[in-house]
Scaffold this motif. Structure first.
Motif, mmCIF file in Angstrom:
data_model
loop_
_atom_site.group_PDB
_atom_site.id
_atom_site.type_symbol
_atom_site.label_atom_id
_atom_site.label_comp_id
_atom_site.label_asym_id
_atom_site.label_seq_id
_atom_site.Cartn_x
_atom_site.Cartn_y
_atom_site.Cartn_z
ATOM 1 N N VAL A 160 0.807 -1.220 0.000
ATOM 2 C CA VAL A 160 0.000 0.000 0.000
ATOM 3 C C VAL A 160 0.841 1.271 0.000
ATOM 4 C CG1 VAL A 160 -1.960 -1.132 1.101
ATOM 5 C CG2 VAL A 160 -0.282 0.060 2.525
ATOM 6 N N HIS A 161 2.161 1.126 -0.042
ATOM 7 C CA HIS A 161 3.033 2.296 -0.094
ATOM 8 C C HIS A 161 2.757 3.041 -1.399
ATOM 9 C CE1 HIS A 161 6.670 4.728 -0.354
ATOM 10 N NE2 HIS A 161 6.754 4.569 0.950
ATOM 11 N N PRO A 162 2.686 4.377 -1.358
ATOM 12 C CA PRO A 162 2.361 5.146 -2.566
ATOM 13 C C PRO A 162 3.260 4.830 -3.768
ATOM 14 C CG PRO A 162 2.261 6.567 -0.653
ATOM 15 C CD PRO A 162 2.785 5.238 -0.181
ATOM 16 N N LYS A 163 4.546 4.639 -3.540
ATOM 17 C CA LYS A 163 5.445 4.320 -4.655
ATOM 18 C C LYS A 163 5.077 2.977 -5.283
ATOM 19 C CE LYS A 163 9.509 6.971 -3.349
ATOM 20 N NZ LYS A 163 10.914 6.924 -2.987
ATOM 21 N N THR A 164 4.713 2.023 -4.462
ATOM 22 C CA THR A 164 4.325 0.712 -4.978
ATOM 23 C C THR A 164 3.024 0.814 -5.760
ATOM 24 O OG1 THR A 164 5.364 -0.350 -3.063
ATOM 25 C CG2 THR A 164 3.828 -1.681 -4.349
ATOM 26 N N VAL A 165 2.059 1.555 -5.226
ATOM 27 C CA VAL A 165 0.767 1.710 -5.901
ATOM 28 C C VAL A 165 0.961 2.398 -7.253
ATOM 29 C CG1 VAL A 165 -1.484 2.839 -5.768
ATOM 30 C CG2 VAL A 165 -0.546 1.708 -3.745
ATOM 31 N N VAL A 166 1.767 3.468 -7.274
ATOM 32 C CA VAL A 166 2.026 4.187 -8.525
ATOM 33 C C VAL A 166 2.780 3.281 -9.501
ATOM 34 C CG1 VAL A 166 3.327 6.103 -9.543
ATOM 35 C CG2 VAL A 166 1.937 6.479 -7.513
ATOM 36 N N GLY A 167 3.759 2.566 -9.016
ATOM 37 C CA GLY A 167 4.523 1.660 -9.879
ATOM 38 C C GLY A 167 3.639 0.582 -10.493
ATOM 39 N N ASP A 168 2.748 0.016 -9.690
ATOM 40 C CA ASP A 168 1.824 -1.001 -10.203
ATOM 41 C C ASP A 168 0.887 -0.401 -11.247
ATOM 42 O OD1 ASP A 168 2.983 -2.841 -8.524
ATOM 43 O OD2 ASP A 168 1.339 -2.868 -7.067
ATOM 44 N N ALA A 169 0.398 0.812 -10.984
ATOM 45 C CA ALA A 169 -0.503 1.469 -11.945
ATOM 46 C C ALA A 169 0.234 1.751 -13.257
ATOM 47 C CB ALA A 169 -1.056 2.762 -11.354
ATOM 48 N N LYS A 170 1.484 2.209 -13.163
ATOM 49 C CA LYS A 170 2.278 2.455 -14.369
ATOM 50 C C LYS A 170 2.473 1.168 -15.157
ATOM 51 C CE LYS A 170 5.178 6.357 -12.990
ATOM 52 N NZ LYS A 170 6.557 6.753 -12.665
ATOM 53 N N ALA A 171 2.788 0.098 -14.456
ATOM 54 C CA ALA A 171 3.015 -1.188 -15.126
ATOM 55 C C ALA A 171 1.749 -1.665 -15.834
ATOM 56 C CB ALA A 171 3.484 -2.232 -14.119
ATOM 57 N N ARG A 172 0.599 -1.515 -15.179
ATOM 58 C CA ARG A 172 -0.657 -1.916 -15.816
ATOM 59 C C ARG A 172 -0.938 -1.050 -17.045
ATOM 60 N NH1 ARG A 172 -2.354 -2.462 -10.494
ATOM 61 N NH2 ARG A 172 -3.346 -0.419 -10.550
ATOM 62 N N VAL A 205 1.254 0.623 -18.937
ATOM 63 C CA VAL A 205 2.208 0.296 -20.002
ATOM 64 C C VAL A 205 1.810 -1.030 -20.657
ATOM 65 C CG1 VAL A 205 4.608 -0.399 -20.436
ATOM 66 C CG2 VAL A 205 4.127 1.642 -19.088
ATOM 67 N N GLY A 206 1.397 -1.979 -19.855
ATOM 68 C CA GLY A 206 0.951 -3.260 -20.414
ATOM 69 C C GLY A 206 -0.250 -3.091 -21.316
ATOM 70 N N THR A 207 -1.187 -2.259 -20.899
ATOM 71 C CA THR A 207 -2.380 -2.006 -21.708
ATOM 72 C C THR A 207 -2.006 -1.298 -23.003
ATOM 73 O OG1 THR A 207 -3.747 -1.847 -19.721
ATOM 74 C CG2 THR A 207 -4.641 -0.886 -21.727
ATOM 75 N N VAL A 208 -1.129 -0.303 -22.915
ATOM 76 C CA VAL A 208 -0.700 0.425 -24.112
ATOM 77 C C VAL A 208 0.036 -0.515 -25.064
ATOM 78 C CG1 VAL A 208 0.863 2.227 -24.972
ATOM 79 C CG2 VAL A 208 -0.668 2.700 -23.050
ATOM 80 N N GLY A 210 0.101 -3.361 -29.993
ATOM 81 C CA GLY A 210 0.302 -4.645 -30.666
ATOM 82 C C GLY A 210 -0.895 -5.000 -31.526
ATOM 83 N N ARG A 211 -2.092 -4.811 -30.988
ATOM 84 C CA ARG A 211 -3.303 -5.089 -31.766
ATOM 85 C C ARG A 211 -3.396 -4.152 -32.971
ATOM 86 N NH1 ARG A 211 -7.377 -5.332 -26.790
ATOM 87 N NH2 ARG A 211 -6.795 -7.365 -25.972
ATOM 88 N N ALA A 212 -3.066 -2.873 -32.753
ATOM 89 C CA ALA A 212 -3.116 -1.908 -33.852
ATOM 90 C C ALA A 212 -2.122 -2.287 -34.942
ATOM 91 C CB ALA A 212 -2.830 -0.497 -33.337
ATOM 92 N N TYR A 213 -0.931 -2.708 -34.544
ATOM 93 C CA TYR A 213 0.090 -3.118 -35.517
ATOM 94 C C TYR A 213 -0.383 -4.321 -36.317
ATOM 95 C CZ TYR A 213 4.390 -4.910 -37.491
ATOM 96 O OH TYR A 213 5.335 -5.382 -38.368
#
Length: 106
Positions: free
Chosen positions: A32-44, A46-49, A54-57
Motif C-alpha cells: 500500500v506504499h504510494p510508490k508501490t501503488v504508482v509503480g503497479d498502476a504504471k506497469a498496468r 504500459v501493459g495495456t498500451v 500490438g493489436r493496432a500493428y
C-alpha cells in the motif's frame, strides 16, 4: 483429546505467530506504499498500451496485406486491371486539386 501444552510451548507458539503477523504487516505496508501503488498502476498502463499498440500493428499489417493482395498477384507482379484504374483516378484527383488551387490564386 489433545495433550496439555507447557508454558514454554505456548510462549514459542505466540512468538511464532507474532513473527508471522509482523511479516504480514510489513508485506501489507509495502503493497500500500504510494510508490508501490504508482509503480503497479504504471506497469498496468504500459501493459495495456503495449497490448493496444500490438493489436493496432497487427490490424494495420493485416489491412496492408489485404490491400496489397488486391493489387499484386501471388508472384508479386502488379495486377494491371486494378492498378491502372486507381492510378487514373488518383491522377484525376491531383489534376482537380491543381486546377482548383490555381483558380483560388488567380
Amino acid at each position: 483429546m489433545s495433550e496439555a501444552r507447557t508454558p514454554a510451548e505456548i510462549e514459542a507458539d505466540i512468538e511464532r505467530r507474532r513473527s508471522l503477523l509482523a511479516e504480514t504487516l510489513d508485506e501489507i505496508g509495502v503493497r500500500v506504499h504510494p510508490k508501490t501503488v504508482v509503480g503497479d498502476a504504471k506497469a498496468r498502463f504500459v501493459g495495456t498500451v503495449d497490448q493496444t499498440l500490438g493489436r493496432a500493428y497487427v490490424g494495420a499489417n493485416r489491412a496492408v496485406s489485404d490491400v496489397r493482395s488486391k493489387f499484386v498477384n501471388e508472384e508479386g507482379a502488379p495486377r494491371l486491371e486494378r492498378v491502372v484504374p486507381v492510378a487514373l483516378v488518383a491522377a484525376g484527383l491531383v489534376g482537380l486539386l491543381v486546377v482548383s488551387s490555381r483558380r483560388r490564386r488567380g
